[in-house]
Design a protein around this motif. Structure first.
Motif, PDB file in Angstrom:
ATOM      1  N   THR A  73       0.825  -1.198   0.000  1.00 16.97           N
ATOM      2  CA  THR A  73       0.000   0.000   0.000  1.00 16.97           C
ATOM      3  C   THR A  73       0.867   1.258   0.000  1.00 16.97           C
ATOM      4  O   THR A  73       0.613   2.194  -0.768  1.00 16.97           O
ATOM      5  N   LYS A  74       1.894   1.268   0.841  1.00 16.40           N
ATOM      6  CA  LYS A  74       2.776   2.436   0.906  1.00 16.40           C
ATOM      7  C   LYS A  74       3.511   2.649  -0.410  1.00 16.40           C
ATOM      8  O   LYS A  74       3.610   3.774  -0.912  1.00 16.40           O
ATOM      9  N   LEU A  99      -5.557  -0.214  -5.086  1.00 15.06           N
ATOM     10  CA  LEU A  99      -5.294  -0.197  -3.650  1.00 15.06           C
ATOM     11  C   LEU A  99      -6.572  -0.327  -2.829  1.00 15.06           C
ATOM     12  O   LEU A  99      -6.574  -0.937  -1.753  1.00 15.06           O
ATOM     13  N   ILE A 100      -7.648   0.240  -3.316  1.00 16.32           N
ATOM     14  CA  ILE A 100      -8.926   0.139  -2.608  1.00 16.32           C
ATOM     15  C   ILE A 100      -9.386  -1.321  -2.572  1.00 16.32           C
ATOM     16  O   ILE A 100      -9.904  -1.804  -1.558  1.00 16.32           O
ATOM     17  N   LYS A 104      -9.722  -3.756   0.892  1.00 13.91           N
ATOM     18  CA  LYS A 104     -11.147  -3.925   1.174  1.00 13.91           C
ATOM     19  C   LYS A 104     -11.347  -4.481   2.578  1.00 13.91           C
ATOM     20  O   LYS A 104     -10.711  -5.461   2.979  1.00 13.91           O
ATOM     21  N   GLY A 105     -12.235  -3.847   3.317  1.00 16.22           N
ATOM     22  CA  GLY A 105     -12.486  -4.269   4.693  1.00 16.22           C
ATOM     23  C   GLY A 105     -11.796  -3.406   5.726  1.00 16.22           C
ATOM     24  O   GLY A 105     -12.204  -3.380   6.887  1.00 16.22           O
ATOM     25  N   ASN A 106     -10.768  -2.680   5.295  1.00 13.33           N
ATOM     26  CA  ASN A 106     -10.067  -1.751   6.180  1.00 13.33           C
ATOM     27  C   ASN A 106     -10.597  -0.353   5.886  1.00 13.33           C
ATOM     28  O   ASN A 106     -10.037   0.388   5.084  1.00 13.33           O
ATOM     29  N   ASN A 107     -11.699   0.000   6.541  1.00 10.73           N
ATOM     30  CA  ASN A 107     -12.410   1.233   6.200  1.00 10.73           C
ATOM     31  C   ASN A 107     -11.571   2.496   6.366  1.00 10.73           C
ATOM     32  O   ASN A 107     -11.697   3.445   5.588  1.00 10.73           O
ATOM     33  N   VAL A 110      -9.232   2.598   3.330  1.00  8.95           N
ATOM     34  CA  VAL A 110     -10.014   2.796   2.110  1.00  8.95           C
ATOM     35  C   VAL A 110     -10.572   4.213   2.039  1.00  8.95           C
ATOM     36  O   VAL A 110     -10.586   4.838   0.966  1.00  8.95           O
ATOM     37  N   GLU A 111     -11.021   4.747   3.172  1.00  7.10           N
ATOM     38  CA  GLU A 111     -11.549   6.115   3.183  1.00  7.10           C
ATOM     39  C   GLU A 111     -10.473   7.116   2.754  1.00  7.10           C
ATOM     40  O   GLU A 111     -10.736   8.020   1.949  1.00  7.10           O
ATOM     41  N   GLU A 112      -9.272   6.952   3.280  1.00  6.83           N
ATOM     42  CA  GLU A 112      -8.184   7.860   2.912  1.00  6.83           C
ATOM     43  C   GLU A 112      -7.845   7.737   1.424  1.00  6.83           C
ATOM     44  O   GLU A 112      -7.693   8.742   0.718  1.00  6.83           O
ATOM     45  N   LEU A 113      -7.735   6.489   0.945  1.00  9.02           N
ATOM     46  CA  LEU A 113      -7.415   6.257  -0.461  1.00  9.02           C
ATOM     47  C   LEU A 113      -8.499   6.795  -1.384  1.00  9.02           C
ATOM     48  O   LEU A 113      -8.220   7.459  -2.391  1.00  9.02           O
TER      49      LEU A 113
END
Length: 240
Positions: A73-74, A99-100, A104-107, A110-113
Motif C-alpha cells: 500500500t505504501k 489499492l482500494i 477492502k475491509g479496512n475502512n 479505504v476512506e483515505e485512499l
C-alpha cells in the motif's frame, strides 16, 4: 505478453532467463516496476492502462502477509503520488482503484485512499472514477454515519457523475481510461436510479419535498428500465 506498450515485459527485457526461478523480492519488484513506469512517462512514452493494471495485480500476489500488504500500500501509494505530480491522473486513478480493492475491509485506509482518488478524478475530469470513488465512500458512511450531511453530500457527488456518464456516454466511451472500458449504458442508468433512491430515503424525514422529487425520478427510471422490485419499494415509500 506485451507490457507497458512495448514488445516484451520488463523482466524478460532484463536478460535474466532464470529470474522467475529465483526467490521473488516483492518490494524490489514493485520498486523496479515503479521506476520503469515513471521513466517511461518522463520520456513521454506510452503506458498501456490495461497492461499496467495487470502488472500491478501480478506484483500484488507476492505480497501475502498483512505486513507485506502494508508495504504494498505504501509503495503503490507513493507511485500514485508521483504519477499525479507528473500530471498522469489516469494511471494514478488505476493505482488507487487497485489499492482500494487490496485494502477492502479496512475502512480507515479505504476512506483515505478513496478521498485522495476522488480529488484526482475530479481534477482530471474523469466521471467514471468520480462515480466509483464516491460509491466507495458512500458505502463506508452507510454504516458509520448513514444519514449524515457528509454521506448525503457524497451521494450527490456520485449522482452528478452518473448523470454525466449517462448523458455523455458515447463521448466518454471514446476516451475512457478504465481498464475494461465502459459498461453498457443501461447499467449506469440503473446505478443513477439507485443513488436517487438512496438520496430520497436519506432525506425523507429531513427534507420530504426534495426526497419525494428524487424518489419520483428514480421510480420513473426504474419503470423505463423494467425493474419492478425497487419500483415497489419506492411506491410504498411515496404512499406515506
Amino acid at each position: 505478453m506485451q507490457v507497458l506498450g512495448v514488445s516484451n515485459s520488463y523482466y524478460s527485457a532484463q536478460k535474466q532467463p532464470n529470474f522467475m526461478a529465483k526467490p521473488i523480492n516483492p518490494q524490489k519488484r514493485l520498486d523496479d516496476f515503479s521506476a520503469i513506469i515513471l521513466k517511461r512517462i518522463k520520456k513521454d512514452k506510452g503506458v498501456d492502462a490495461g497492461v499496467f493494471a495487470d502488472e500491478l495485480h501480478n506484483i500484488s500476489e507476492h505480497f501475502s502477509t498483512p505486513e507485506q500488504k502494508t508495504l504494498l500500500t505504501k509503495g503503490a501509494k507513493r507511485l500514485a503520488e508521483n504519477l499525479v505530480n507528473m500530471q498522469n491522473g489516469n494511471l494514478a486513478g488505476i493505482v488507487y482503484s487497485f489499492l482500494i480493492k487490496v485494502n477492502k475491509g479496512n475502512n480507515k485506509v479505504v476512506e483515505e485512499l478513496a478521498t485522495n482518488a476522488l480529488s484526482i478524478a475530479k481534477r482530471v475530469d474523469d466521471p467514471i472514477h468520480v462515480m466509483a470513488r464516491a460509491n466507495d465512500l458512500k458505502e463506508i458512511y452507510k454504516y458509520t454515519e448513514p444519514r449524515s450531511p457528509r454521506r448525503i453530500k457524497i451521494m450527490y457527488e456520485e449522482k452528478r457523475a452518473l448523470v454525466r456518464i449517462v448523458n455523455d456516454y458515447d463521448q466518454l466511451s471514446q476516451r475512457t481510461s478504465t481498464r475494461r472500458g465502459l459498461k453498457p449504458k443501461e447499467g449506469y442508468a440503473e446505478k443513477l436510479a439507485a443513488v436517487k433512491m438512496e438520496i430520497g430515503q436519506a432525506l425523507f424525514e429531513k427534507d420530504n419535498k426534495l426526497a419525494r422529487k428524487e424518489l419520483e425520478e428514480a421510480l420513473e427510471m426504474y419503470k423505463i428500465l423494467g425493474e419492478g422490485k425497487n419500483s415497489e419499494k419506492i411506491e410504498k415509500l411515496l404512499s406515506k
